[in-house]
Write a protein that holds these residues in place. Structure first.
Motif, short mmCIF file in Angstrom:
data_model
loop_
_atom_site.label_atom_id
_atom_site.label_comp_id
_atom_site.label_asym_id
_atom_site.label_seq_id
_atom_site.Cartn_x
_atom_site.Cartn_y
_atom_site.Cartn_z
N VAL A 158 0.86 -1.18 0.00
CA VAL A 158 0.00 0.00 0.00
C VAL A 158 0.90 1.24 0.00
O VAL A 158 1.82 1.35 0.82
CB VAL A 158 -0.92 0.02 1.24
N GLU A 159 0.66 2.15 -0.92
CA GLU A 159 1.41 3.40 -0.99
C GLU A 159 0.43 4.56 -0.79
O GLU A 159 -0.64 4.60 -1.42
CB GLU A 159 2.13 3.52 -2.33
N LEU A 160 0.81 5.51 0.09
CA LEU A 160 -0.04 6.66 0.42
C LEU A 160 0.67 7.96 0.07
O LEU A 160 1.89 8.08 0.28
CB LEU A 160 -0.39 6.64 1.91
N PHE A 161 -0.09 8.92 -0.45
CA PHE A 161 0.48 10.19 -0.90
C PHE A 161 -0.34 11.35 -0.30
O PHE A 161 -1.55 11.42 -0.51
CB PHE A 161 0.43 10.28 -2.43
N PHE A 162 0.34 12.25 0.45
CA PHE A 162 -0.36 13.32 1.13
C PHE A 162 0.39 14.65 0.99
O PHE A 162 1.55 14.69 0.60
CB PHE A 162 -0.52 13.00 2.62
N ASN A 163 -0.35 15.68 1.38
CA ASN A 163 0.22 17.02 1.48
C ASN A 163 0.86 17.48 0.16
O ASN A 163 2.04 17.78 0.08
CB ASN A 163 1.25 17.08 2.62
N TYR A 164 0.01 17.53 -0.86
CA TYR A 164 0.50 17.96 -2.17
C TYR A 164 0.87 19.44 -2.15
O TYR A 164 0.17 20.28 -1.56
CB TYR A 164 -0.57 17.73 -3.24
N LYS A 165 2.01 19.77 -2.81
CA LYS A 165 2.43 21.15 -2.98
C LYS A 165 2.89 21.38 -4.41
O LYS A 165 3.23 20.44 -5.12
CB LYS A 165 3.58 21.48 -2.01
N TYR A 171 2.32 19.55 -9.19
CA TYR A 171 1.77 19.26 -7.88
C TYR A 171 2.23 17.86 -7.47
O TYR A 171 1.90 16.86 -8.11
CB TYR A 171 0.25 19.34 -7.90
N LEU A 172 3.04 17.83 -6.40
CA LEU A 172 3.65 16.57 -5.96
C LEU A 172 3.40 16.37 -4.47
O LEU A 172 3.34 17.33 -3.69
CB LEU A 172 5.17 16.60 -6.22
N PRO A 173 3.28 15.09 -4.05
CA PRO A 173 3.10 14.83 -2.62
C PRO A 173 4.41 15.04 -1.87
O PRO A 173 5.48 14.68 -2.35
CB PRO A 173 2.68 13.36 -2.58
N THR A 174 4.30 15.62 -0.69
CA THR A 174 5.50 15.81 0.13
C THR A 174 5.60 14.80 1.26
O THR A 174 6.60 14.74 1.95
CB THR A 174 5.52 17.24 0.72
N ILE A 175 4.54 14.02 1.44
CA ILE A 175 4.56 12.93 2.43
C ILE A 175 4.18 11.64 1.72
O ILE A 175 3.14 11.57 1.04
CB ILE A 175 3.60 13.20 3.60
N TYR A 176 5.02 10.64 1.88
CA TYR A 176 4.82 9.36 1.16
C TYR A 176 5.03 8.21 2.15
O TYR A 176 6.00 8.17 2.90
CB TYR A 176 5.83 9.26 0.02
N TYR A 177 4.06 7.28 2.17
CA TYR A 177 4.16 6.08 2.99
C TYR A 177 4.16 4.86 2.07
O TYR A 177 3.42 4.82 1.07
CB TYR A 177 2.95 5.94 3.92
N LYS A 178 4.96 3.87 2.45
CA LYS A 178 4.89 2.58 1.80
C LYS A 178 4.75 1.50 2.87
O LYS A 178 5.60 1.40 3.77
CB LYS A 178 6.11 2.29 0.93
N LEU A 179 3.68 0.72 2.77
CA LEU A 179 3.38 -0.31 3.77
C LEU A 179 3.27 -1.65 3.08
O LEU A 179 2.50 -1.82 2.13
CB LEU A 179 2.06 0.01 4.47
N ASP A 180 4.08 -2.61 3.49
CA ASP A 180 3.93 -3.97 2.99
C ASP A 180 4.27 -4.95 4.10
O ASP A 180 4.51 -4.55 5.25
CB ASP A 180 4.78 -4.21 1.73
N ARG A 181 4.27 -6.24 3.78
CA ARG A 181 4.46 -7.26 4.81
C ARG A 181 5.87 -7.28 5.36
O ARG A 181 6.11 -7.76 6.46
CB ARG A 181 4.13 -8.64 4.21
N GLN A 182 6.82 -6.79 4.58
CA GLN A 182 8.21 -6.87 5.00
C GLN A 182 8.67 -5.64 5.77
O GLN A 182 9.41 -5.75 6.75
CB GLN A 182 9.11 -7.09 3.78
N GLN A 183 8.24 -4.47 5.33
CA GLN A 183 8.70 -3.25 6.01
C GLN A 183 7.75 -2.10 5.72
O GLN A 183 7.01 -2.12 4.73
CB GLN A 183 10.11 -2.88 5.58
N ASN A 184 7.79 -1.10 6.62
CA ASN A 184 7.01 0.11 6.43
C ASN A 184 7.97 1.29 6.31
O ASN A 184 9.02 1.31 6.96
CB ASN A 184 6.06 0.34 7.62
#
Length: 301
Positions: A39-46, A52-65
């Motif tokens: 799962v990849e999350l993109f927030f706080n676009y500037k 317009y690009l996200p400045t906060i990015y999360y990547k969540l999977d079974r191996q690592q976050n």
């Protein structure tokens, strides 16, 4: 709603691969994507240089976050292309990504070498990459026949026909798989469909003749295998079975000619010579029958 954010969800799927994308209903920006279990999350676009690009990015999977925060973005940076060149001593390690054609070709080579299990595996890969080529299913049907998985052979032949119903060989393969299952009536229907597409297709006459023979329709069986040897004079087993059919309808001299042709094309001698003896015996020509029986025995010992 994604974390109290209203979104649109778009799902793209090809074969077994699925990707889901979530777009903010308000800004229309991508806020999440699901790919391969991650799962990849993109927030706080500037805005950065009209982008317009996200400045906060999360990547969540079974191996690592992971969480990444970007304070600034530099665009239009010139990069020397030499940075991306692979050194000469490492180029031999680069593996070209295989295409469906690559897997298919490997399957054909393995089939011809008699490694049917490995051939099927390669055809599986080819079909997973491109399931729209009828001949892939046809070749896998042939392979399943060799593996004696006749129901799978039926399924593959049907899929080949679904993609291309003009090929006589596809219907012949479907009929042959049904023949081995013991569904002679349906097999004969498929052989007829094959012959409607190619009235000179010897294999379908031959296989139809065998199916008719097992239904005790011996005269029709003989007629069909006679047509098989008319259109293909190179198969020893066509002639050996034609000889058996000829004997069954009392055409013993024709049977002997076909048995001798089978021998000339490389058939196993003892069984064929024994069949010639059977024909003479049926005609009550016992001396000739005895000669061929003794010859068959001497060859078989």
């Amino acid at each position: 709603v994604l974390d109290s954010l209203s979104t649109y969800r778009v799902v793209l799927q090809k074969d077994d691969e699925k990707r889901a994308f979530y777009f903010s209903q308000e800004s229309k920006m991508l806020v999440r994507q699901d790919v391969g279990g991650a799962v990849e999350l993109f927030f706080n676009y500037k805005e950065f240089d009209l982008l317009y690009l996200p400045t906060i990015y999360y990547k969540l999977d079974r191996q690592q976050n992971g969480k990444f925060i970007f304070n600034d973005v530099i665009t239009n940076v010139e990069i020397d292309p030499i940075i991306f060149e692979v050194p000469e001593d490492l180029k031999h390690k680069i593996q070209k990504k295989k295409t469906a054609t690559d897997y298919y070709d490997e399957g054909v080579a393995l089939f011809n070498a008699g490694d049917y299990s490995s051939a099927k595996e390669q055809y599986d890969y080819a079909i997973n990459l491109n399931g729209n080529r009828s001949w892939y299913y046809y070749e896998r049907s042939k392979t399943n026949m060799e593996l004696e998985d006749y129901y799978a052979a039926v399924s593959d032949a049907q899929k080949a026909i679904q993609l291309n119903d003009s090929e006589a060989s596809y219907y012949n393969k479907l009929g042959l798989a049904k023949y081995y299952i013991g569904d002679y009536n349906s097999a004969i229907t498929d052989f007829n469909s094959s012959l409607e597409r190619d009235s000179t297709y010897a294999f379908s006459y031959y296989h139809k003749g065998l199916a008719l023979y097992y239904k005790d329709q011996v005269e029709e069986a003989y007629e069909n295998i006679s047509k098989a040897i008319r259109y293909d004079t190179t198969k020893n087993y066509f002639y050996s079975n034609h000889g058996i059919m000829a004997n069954s309808v009392g055409e013993y001299s024709i049977g002997r000619k076909s048995f001798r042709k089978a021998l000339a094309l490389g058939s196993d001698s003892a069984p064929i010579i024994n069949r010639i003896g059977v024909g003479f015996y049926s005609e009550e020509l016992y001396d000739s029958a005895k000669f061929y029986f003794e010859k068959a025995i001497s060859l078989g010992s």
